[in-house]
Write an enzyme that holds these catalytic residues in place. Structure first.
Site, PDB file in Angstrom:
ATOM      1  CG  ASP A 461      52.516   2.589  -0.512  1.00 21.33           C
ATOM      2  OD1 ASP A 461      53.440   3.351  -0.839  1.00 21.33           O
ATOM      3  OD2 ASP A 461      51.692   2.850   0.392  1.00 21.33           O
ATOM      4  CG  ASP A 531      51.828   9.275   2.970  1.00 20.71           C
ATOM      5  OD1 ASP A 531      50.995   8.898   2.139  1.00 20.71           O
ATOM      6  OD2 ASP A 531      52.686   8.525   3.469  1.00 20.71           O
TER       7      ASP A 531
HETATM    8  C1  GLA Z   1      52.275   4.758   2.738  1.00 17.42           C
HETATM    9  C2  GLA Z   1      51.281   5.467   1.841  1.00 17.42           C
HETATM   10  C3  GLA Z   1      50.007   5.727   2.600  1.00 17.42           C
HETATM   11  C4  GLA Z   1      49.442   4.435   3.116  1.00 17.42           C
HETATM   12  C5  GLA Z   1      50.471   3.726   3.950  1.00 17.42           C
HETATM   13  C6  GLA Z   1      50.010   2.350   4.340  1.00 17.42           C
HETATM   14  O1  GLA Z   1      52.717   5.596   3.746  1.00 17.42           O
HETATM   15  O2  GLA Z   1      51.832   6.629   1.337  1.00 17.42           O
HETATM   16  O3  GLA Z   1      49.077   6.380   1.771  1.00 17.42           O
HETATM   17  O4  GLA Z   1      49.032   3.647   2.039  1.00 17.42           O
HETATM   18  O5  GLA Z   1      51.707   3.581   3.259  1.00 17.42           O
HETATM   19  O6  GLA Z   1      50.920   1.703   5.133  1.00 17.42           O
END
Ligand code: GLA
Length: 734
Positions: A461, A531
């Site tokens: 990420d 997300d």
């Molecule tokens: C980001 C990612 C999510 C998740 C969060 C965890 O927002 O896009 O899918 O992994 O971080 O903190």
């Protein structure tokens, strides 16, 4: 006399044999396109043609009759248009004057060298072709042979002139949780700029890929379309200048804004590649070419199946503990899934990662949450017969972390300035331009994988922009290298990782869909589209994304109702059907599901295994666009030999008395017959066409008219109808 040089090896010898040149016509060809340049020695390189593949006689005629324009215009002399390259020489001269020197073909790469007429500066334009893909990659290498620094002020990867006409631009824009919105508009006079300045996530807002429809409004399956994708992980700029000339001038490259680059003596600046493709089969043809190239040449492990997974994020967020993880693993295994991914929240010793304000950088397991560590979870996964994956965000740290306390000098920050934090009010990026940081980031990955070689999947990420535009590592006079050096560092790290770990699946996540770019994908198997897991909005998200990226790269997960991002309550059937059109996964707490919901998912996972090959490796045909507001969206995937296909059909709108248009299929063999089977059925009375056999010809002319409702008691009259139909070639007599 004109000589013609072809880039495809098959035709190389025949044509080179007839070469005798003052004027040299360079023909860069993909299997069905030609890019024609006039590379006369001592002159500036000229663009002649890019389009459908030409036969030799046509090349000769076009070479003498086409309107010409500079292929790589430089700042300085004789033109006032936008330029691809601008540089300041050691003596302060801000002009360039470059002319063709040599043309060399080495295997699949053709290079045209241009040199400045006064200063020892070389500009190589390179082209890579593929015998099995309709893509041409082009990029530029600028070499400073002077004895002093040359400052590059503009450094485009490429300039592609598009003959002036009724040209429409298709591009993607967006924001967090609403990435990859499709925008289509006629090219206006003046300049259109699509750019990114985030520093880390370059596809969260706009995207570095575009299409140009040359025959008016974009169509899916007809019309001439050029596609272009800049393969770069960092700040980029695409610029289309429709000036008073006969062309729309398309420039693509690293965003030069605040990024002037000082090129040391002997140093070569290599730009990222621009991948271009041309199709006479509309946008669909362009998408299929990108997908084919991605799977064969660009995406990590592009020809391998992707596993069906459960990711813990929306199920538990930061509430990670051993019992919870074990429960989720049991549940996904029980539903037929193949992989469990533990998301954020598992690490941090002195500062436990209980929310997004602490701990990034401290990649040690929190033993309060996971007493048996990662090893314990891996054993649990093995017990359940599934693989194990884990989340990391190694490019970042928080103010409250042991890493930041030990190495405050590692973060990206501007001298004398207050630090502006990102996510959680405390997250900052590490300076990947610094080799020590590169080692550190590599080691995060390497340590995990060395200790736990069983790890099958890493979710990588990156949740913050470069908000502090200065480097503690770079010299004062090189501060403008910050963005470029960050991405060189990222590349170095990822190449080291991939050299050692070619097989582990790595997902590119960056606050959702912030890293969907072909500059990233050689190191990543897939990306997280967004997300936002709301199935209705996902139709739009995945539609836009599919213009350039294949389904096997697009993580698409079944999540809870009400949806966590939009609050919308969408029936499970619809959520499943949308997720199944990408790389299927789940993002939910299974223990909150009813037995019948689990059973529905179990059947869906089993059906997905039947169609995985078609969805993940087949050819995409977008049929009915959600953007057309006809109340329906549909798309299908067809296997290479057209013996199997899957249709995904979704109702996108509901009102009383609604009539929906028929769905006309595409990509099938008109001479084959197909047996239709509904997957994920929920109706009491099956679809009338379920089990019937229809010819490809009828399916592609008359199409299918699908009912706008389901007739099961539970979901009757709900606004969210959807269908997944499997089409299999039917050979026996009937
Ligand atoms: C980001 C990612 C999510 C998740 C969060 C965890 O927002 O896009 O899918 O992994 O971080 O903190």
């Amino acid at each position: 006399m004109i000589s013609i040089k072809h880039s495809l090896i098959s035709s190389l010898f025949a044509v080179l044999a007839t070469c005798a040149a003052n004027g040299e016509i360079v023909n860069i060809s993909s299997p069905s396109s030609s890019l024609l340049l006039d590379a006369e020695k001592g002159k500036s390189l000229k663009f002649l043609y890019y389009g459908k593949k030409l036969i030799d006689n046509d090349i000769t005629v076009i070479a003498t009759t086409a309107a010409k324009t500079d292929f790589y215009p430089v700042y300085g002399l004789g033109n006032s248009c936008k330029t691809a390259l601008a540089a300041t020489m050691p003596d302060g001269n801000m002009t360039l004057d470059i002319a063709v020197d040599t043309v060399v073909t080495d295997g699949a790469v053709t290079s045209i060298r241009m040199s400045d007429k006064v200063y020892p500066l070389d500009v190589d334009i390179r082209f890579r072709t593929f015998p099995d893909c309709d893509i041409i990659e082009t990029w530029t290498e600028i070499r400073n042979n002077t004895r002093k620094d040359v400052v590059l002020r503009e450094f485009a990867s490429a300039h592609l002139p598009i003959p002036y006409g009724d040209v429409y631009l298709s591009s993607l824009y967006g924001t967090w949780a609403n990435e990859a919105r499709l925008e289509e508009r006629p090219l206006p006079h003046g300049v259109v700029e699509i750019y990114n300045t985030d520093g880390v996530r370059n596809s969260q807002s706009s995207h570095a890929e575009v299409m140009f429809s040359l025959d008016g409004a974009p169509a899916e399956e007809h019309g001439r379309v050029i596609g272009a994708a800049l393969c770069y992980s960092g700040n980029y700029k695409l610029k289309i200048d429709t000036d008073e000339s006969d062309f729309h001038h398309f420039f693509a490259g690293i965003n030069e804004d605040n990024s002037a680059y000082t090129l040391a003596p002997g140093e070569t600046f290599v730009t990222p590649e621009l991948a271009i493709t041309y199709s006479t089969d509309g946008k669909g043809g362009v998408s299929r070419s990108f997908h084919n190239w991605a799977r064969k040449h660009k995406l990590a492990n592009g020809e391998k199946d992707r596993k069906i997974l459960l990711n813990s994020w929306e199920g538990v967020y930061f509430d990670i503990n051993e019992t919870g993880m074990a429960g989720m693993m049991r549940d996904i295994a029980d539903m037929g899934g193949e992989l469990f991914v533990m998301d954020d929240g598992w690490f941090g010793s002195r500062y436990p990662r209980d929310n997004d304000t602490t701990s990034l950088g401290d990649w040690v397991v929190n033993t309060r949450k996971l007493p048996n560590g990662i090893g314990g979870l891996i054993r649990e996964a093995e017990k359940n017969g599934i693989e194990f994956g884990i989340w990391i965000e190694p490019e970042m740290t928080n103010f409250r972390s042991e890493l930041f306390e030990k190495h405050p000098e590692y973060i990206v920050r501007a001298d004398k300035r207050e630090i502006i934090p990102g996510r959680g009010g405390s997250q900052v990026a590490l300076d990947l331009g610094n080799p020590k940081v590169q080692d550190l980031v590599f080691e995060v990955f390497d340590t995990l994988m060395t200790r736990y070689p069983e790890i099958d999947y890493i979710k990588w990420d990156a949740n913050t922009a470069l908000l502090n535009r200065g480097s503690q590592y770079l010299d004062k006079d090189k501060q403008s290298h910050l963005f470029i050096d960050y991405h060189r560092g990222f590349k170095t790290v990822m190449e080291r990782i991939r050299a050692k770990y070619p097989d582990v699946t790595i997902q590119a996540c960056a606050s959702g869909g912030g890293r969907a770019n072909y500059g990233v994908l050689p190191w990543f198997d897939e990306f997280w589209v967004s997300d936002n897991t709301d199935a209705l909005q996902r139709i739009y998200l995945q539609w836009g994304t599919s213009h350039f990226f294949p389904a096997l790269a697009m993580g698409a997960h079944i999540s809870a109702a009400p949806n966590h991002q939009t609050g919308r309550v969408i029936p499970l059937k619809f959520r499943i059907d949308v997720a199944m059109s990408g790389r299927l996964g789940m993002e939910i707490q299974p223990k909150d599901m009813t037995e019948s919901e689990k059973e529905q998912c179990r059947r869906a996972i089993s059906d997905y295994k039947r169609i995985r090959d078609i969805v993940q490796h087949g050819n995409l045909y977008r049929l009915q666009s959600p953007y057309d507001n006809k109340g329906v969206a549909s798309l299908m995937y067809v296997s290479d030999n057209r013996d199997k296909a899957v249709l995904f059909w979704y109702k996108t709108d509901t009102f009383a008395g609604q009539k929906l248009p028929a769905t006309i299929l595409a990509g099938l063999d008109p001479n084959k017959s197909y047996k239709i089977t509904e997957l994920n059925p929920i109706d009491i009375v099956p679809l009338t066409i379920d089990g019937t056999i229809l010819s490809g010809s009828t399916l592609m002319s008359n199409g299918l008219t699908l009912p706008k409702e389901h007739n099961n008691a539970e979901d009757y009259h709900i606004p969210y109808a959807s269908r997944v139909l499997l089409l299999e070639e039917h050979t026996s007599a009937y």
